[in-house]
Design an enzyme around this catalytic site. Structure first.
Site, mmCIF file in Angstrom:
data_model
loop_
_atom_site.group_PDB
_atom_site.id
_atom_site.type_symbol
_atom_site.label_atom_id
_atom_site.label_comp_id
_atom_site.label_asym_id
_atom_site.label_seq_id
_atom_site.Cartn_x
_atom_site.Cartn_y
_atom_site.Cartn_z
ATOM 1 N N SER A 135 0.857 -1.183 0.000
ATOM 2 C CA SER A 135 0.000 0.000 0.000
ATOM 3 C C SER A 135 0.894 1.234 0.000
ATOM 4 O O SER A 135 2.030 1.171 0.502
ATOM 5 C CB SER A 135 -0.867 0.009 1.261
ATOM 6 O OG SER A 135 -1.574 1.222 1.373
ATOM 7 N N TYR A 148 -2.394 -0.482 10.454
ATOM 8 C CA TYR A 148 -2.364 -0.845 9.032
ATOM 9 C C TYR A 148 -1.036 -0.404 8.409
ATOM 10 O O TYR A 148 -0.396 -1.173 7.680
ATOM 11 C CB TYR A 148 -3.551 -0.177 8.326
ATOM 12 C CG TYR A 148 -3.664 -0.511 6.856
ATOM 13 C CD1 TYR A 148 -3.941 -1.805 6.437
ATOM 14 C CD2 TYR A 148 -3.505 0.468 5.888
ATOM 15 C CE1 TYR A 148 -4.047 -2.110 5.089
ATOM 16 C CE2 TYR A 148 -3.613 0.181 4.542
ATOM 17 C CZ TYR A 148 -3.884 -1.115 4.138
ATOM 18 O OH TYR A 148 -3.981 -1.416 2.803
HETATM 19 N N1 LIG Z 1 -8.778 -0.489 -1.403
HETATM 20 C C1 LIG Z 1 -7.738 0.273 -1.154
HETATM 21 O O1 LIG Z 1 -7.834 1.536 -1.142
HETATM 22 C C2 LIG Z 1 -6.393 -0.332 -0.917
HETATM 23 C C3 LIG Z 1 -5.281 0.525 -0.915
HETATM 24 C C4 LIG Z 1 -4.022 -0.001 -0.677
HETATM 25 C C5 LIG Z 1 -3.876 -1.365 -0.460
HETATM 26 N N2 LIG Z 1 -4.966 -2.191 -0.455
HETATM 27 C C6 LIG Z 1 -4.734 -3.605 -0.209
HETATM 28 O O2 LIG Z 1 -5.326 -4.369 -1.234
HETATM 29 C C7 LIG Z 1 -5.685 -5.669 -0.723
HETATM 30 C C8 LIG Z 1 -7.119 -5.986 -1.105
HETATM 31 O O3 LIG Z 1 -7.959 -4.985 -0.568
HETATM 32 P P1 LIG Z 1 -9.363 -4.597 -1.226
HETATM 33 O O4 LIG Z 1 -9.391 -3.139 -1.351
HETATM 34 O O5 LIG Z 1 -9.637 -5.456 -2.387
HETATM 35 O O6 LIG Z 1 -10.319 -4.970 0.024
HETATM 36 P P2 LIG Z 1 -11.645 -5.884 0.132
HETATM 37 O O7 LIG Z 1 -12.530 -5.631 -1.021
HETATM 38 O O8 LIG Z 1 -12.141 -5.637 1.499
HETATM 39 O O9 LIG Z 1 -11.068 -7.354 0.015
HETATM 40 C C9 LIG Z 1 -10.262 -7.925 1.009
HETATM 41 C C10 LIG Z 1 -10.120 -9.389 0.682
HETATM 42 O O10 LIG Z 1 -9.256 -9.989 1.662
HETATM 43 C C11 LIG Z 1 -9.869 -11.204 2.066
HETATM 44 N N3 LIG Z 1 -9.440 -11.565 3.408
HETATM 45 C C12 LIG Z 1 -9.471 -10.801 4.534
HETATM 46 N N4 LIG Z 1 -9.000 -11.510 5.565
HETATM 47 C C13 LIG Z 1 -8.693 -12.751 5.089
HETATM 48 C C14 LIG Z 1 -8.172 -13.937 5.656
HETATM 49 N N5 LIG Z 1 -7.890 -14.015 6.965
HETATM 50 N N6 LIG Z 1 -7.956 -15.009 4.861
HETATM 51 C C15 LIG Z 1 -8.246 -14.940 3.549
HETATM 52 N N7 LIG Z 1 -8.736 -13.864 2.940
HETATM 53 C C16 LIG Z 1 -8.961 -12.788 3.717
HETATM 54 C C17 LIG Z 1 -11.373 -10.956 1.972
HETATM 55 O O11 LIG Z 1 -12.072 -12.172 1.730
HETATM 56 P P3 LIG Z 1 -12.915 -13.019 2.792
HETATM 57 O O12 LIG Z 1 -13.502 -12.060 3.787
HETATM 58 O O13 LIG Z 1 -13.938 -13.723 1.935
HETATM 59 O O14 LIG Z 1 -11.921 -13.977 3.369
HETATM 60 C C18 LIG Z 1 -11.441 -10.120 0.701
HETATM 61 O O15 LIG Z 1 -11.525 -10.963 -0.428
HETATM 62 C C19 LIG Z 1 -5.427 -5.617 0.778
HETATM 63 O O16 LIG Z 1 -4.175 -6.210 1.057
HETATM 64 C C20 LIG Z 1 -5.365 -4.126 1.076
HETATM 65 O O17 LIG Z 1 -4.560 -3.850 2.187
HETATM 66 C C21 LIG Z 1 -6.228 -1.697 -0.673
#
Ligand SMILES: NC(=O)c1ccc[n+]([C@@H]2O[C@H](COP(=O)([O-])OP(=O)(O)OC[C@H]3O[C@@H](n4cnc5c(N)ncnc54)[C@H](OP(=O)(O)O)[C@@H]3O)[C@@H](O)[C@H]2O)c1
Length: 285
Positions: A135, A148
């Site tokens: 991130s 985070y």
């Molecule tokens: N959105 C942003 O602005 C942003 C910015 C920078 C970085 N990121 C990073 O991008 C990645 C994905 O985020 P996103 O924005 O796509 O969020 P999201 O839509 O909330 O998706 C998060 C995913 O992680 C899975 N997850 C959470 N805990 C888990 C566990 N213990 N085991 C397996 N799967 C797990 C969830 O699936 P289940 O609940 O079905 O397990 C879900 O599929 C993350 O690493 C986040 O830190 C996001």
């Protein structure tokens, strides 16, 4: 023969987008997460090339079961996209220790556990790609995002170390650093923050910061910008060690790297409204 890739956290947002994108680009995708119903819906979008896999990255038995399924399907992993992520927000002084542990269990220890499970087959094949979703917060830490930010700084460090130790084995490691991306993640973070809006002594600061923070994700690009970077990291002959998604957000890192920290602090305070709120409060005293 298609290259096989495992994506963690594929039931939503960035992971889901990566699964569909990579399947359409010809990868055989193992899409893993805890919510298996959402993964089944996802499999229908992948032209038969997406296999849903139940996996909780914080549970070694669940990881082992998922890797057994991959082996039973006769696949050898070429790529691993460590995307599963969790966040919690709030003043460090207030955020309970169990929330710190939960975020690290998923973002750091879980990522390491899945990587440990994938490495033997990649080393044996003499090739492989590991893409860790970090991130921008892994370089620039806003207030109330301490847990985070710490977890994503950890991802930066372990990725550097891993990239260097895997050179002899043909396995390449990249970090993709998304800026704000429009997925359900941001709304969840804002909810976490809301718990502290009326809580002394940080309540007013939290309220001001949240008002700025919750505008960011709905206005941000969708997850396809991250999927493009992941695809490059998986397919380029010489993948970059780091990607910023969208690439234009690299300006924020350049400023962070070039400017004195005191000046970066002042710019951030100005942008997120904490500066104006503090001055207003001082004027009222
Ligand atoms: N959105 C942003 O602005 C942003 C910015 C920078 C970085 N990121 C990073 O991008 C990645 C994905 O985020 P996103 O924005 O796509 O969020 P999201 O839509 O909330 O998706 C998060 C995913 O992680 C899975 N997850 C959470 N805990 C888990 C566990 N213990 N085991 C397996 N799967 C797990 C969830 O699936 P289940 O609940 O079905 O397990 C879900 O599929 C993350 O690493 C986040 O830190 C996001």
């Amino acid at each position: 023969m298609y290259n096989s890739v495992l994506i963690t956290g594929a039931s939503s947002g960035i992971g889901e987008e990566c699964a569909v994108y990579l399947a359409h680009k010809g990868f055989r995708v193992f899409a893993a997460a805890r919510r298996i119903d959402k993964l089944k819906d996802l499999a229908a979008l992948g032209s038969g090339r997406i296999t849903p896999l139940p996996m909780d990255v914080t549970d070694e038995a669940s990881i082992a079961a998922a890797f057994k399924t991959i082996a039973d399907e006769g696949a050898t992993l070429y790529g691993l996209v460590n995307n599963a992520g969790a966040s919690s927000m709030g003043p460090l002084e207030k955020l309970p220790a169990e929330e710190w542990r939960a975020v690290f269990e998923t973002n750091v220890f879980g990522l390491a556990a899945v990587t440990r499970a994938a490495l033997p087959q990649m080393r044996a094949a003499g090739r492989g790609r590991i893409v860790n979703i970090g991130s921008l917060t892994g370089r620039i830490a806003s207030p109330f995002q301490g847990v985070y930010a710490a977890s994503k700084h950890a991802v930066e460090g372990l990725s550097d170390s891993l990239r260097r130790e895997l050179v002899p084995y043909g396995v390449k490691v990249s970090v993709v650093r998304p800026g704000a991306i429009n997925t359900p993640f941001g709304a969840h973070e804002a909810e976490m923050l809301a718990r502290y809006e009326t809580d002394a002594p940080y309540g007013d600061q939290v309220k001001t910061f949240k008002a700025w923070f919750e505008r960011q994700h709905p206005a941000a690009p969708g997850p396809s910008v991250v999927a493009e970077a992941v695809h490059h990291a998986l397919t380029a002959e010489r993948p970059k060690s780091r990607y910023v998604a969208p690439p234009k957000m690299a300006y924020a890192l350049a400023l962070r790297n070039l400017l004195p920290t005191s000046l970066t602090d002042r710019i951030l305070e100005r942008v997120n409204g904490l500066d104006a709120a503090r001055k207003k409060a001082e004027g009222l005293r």
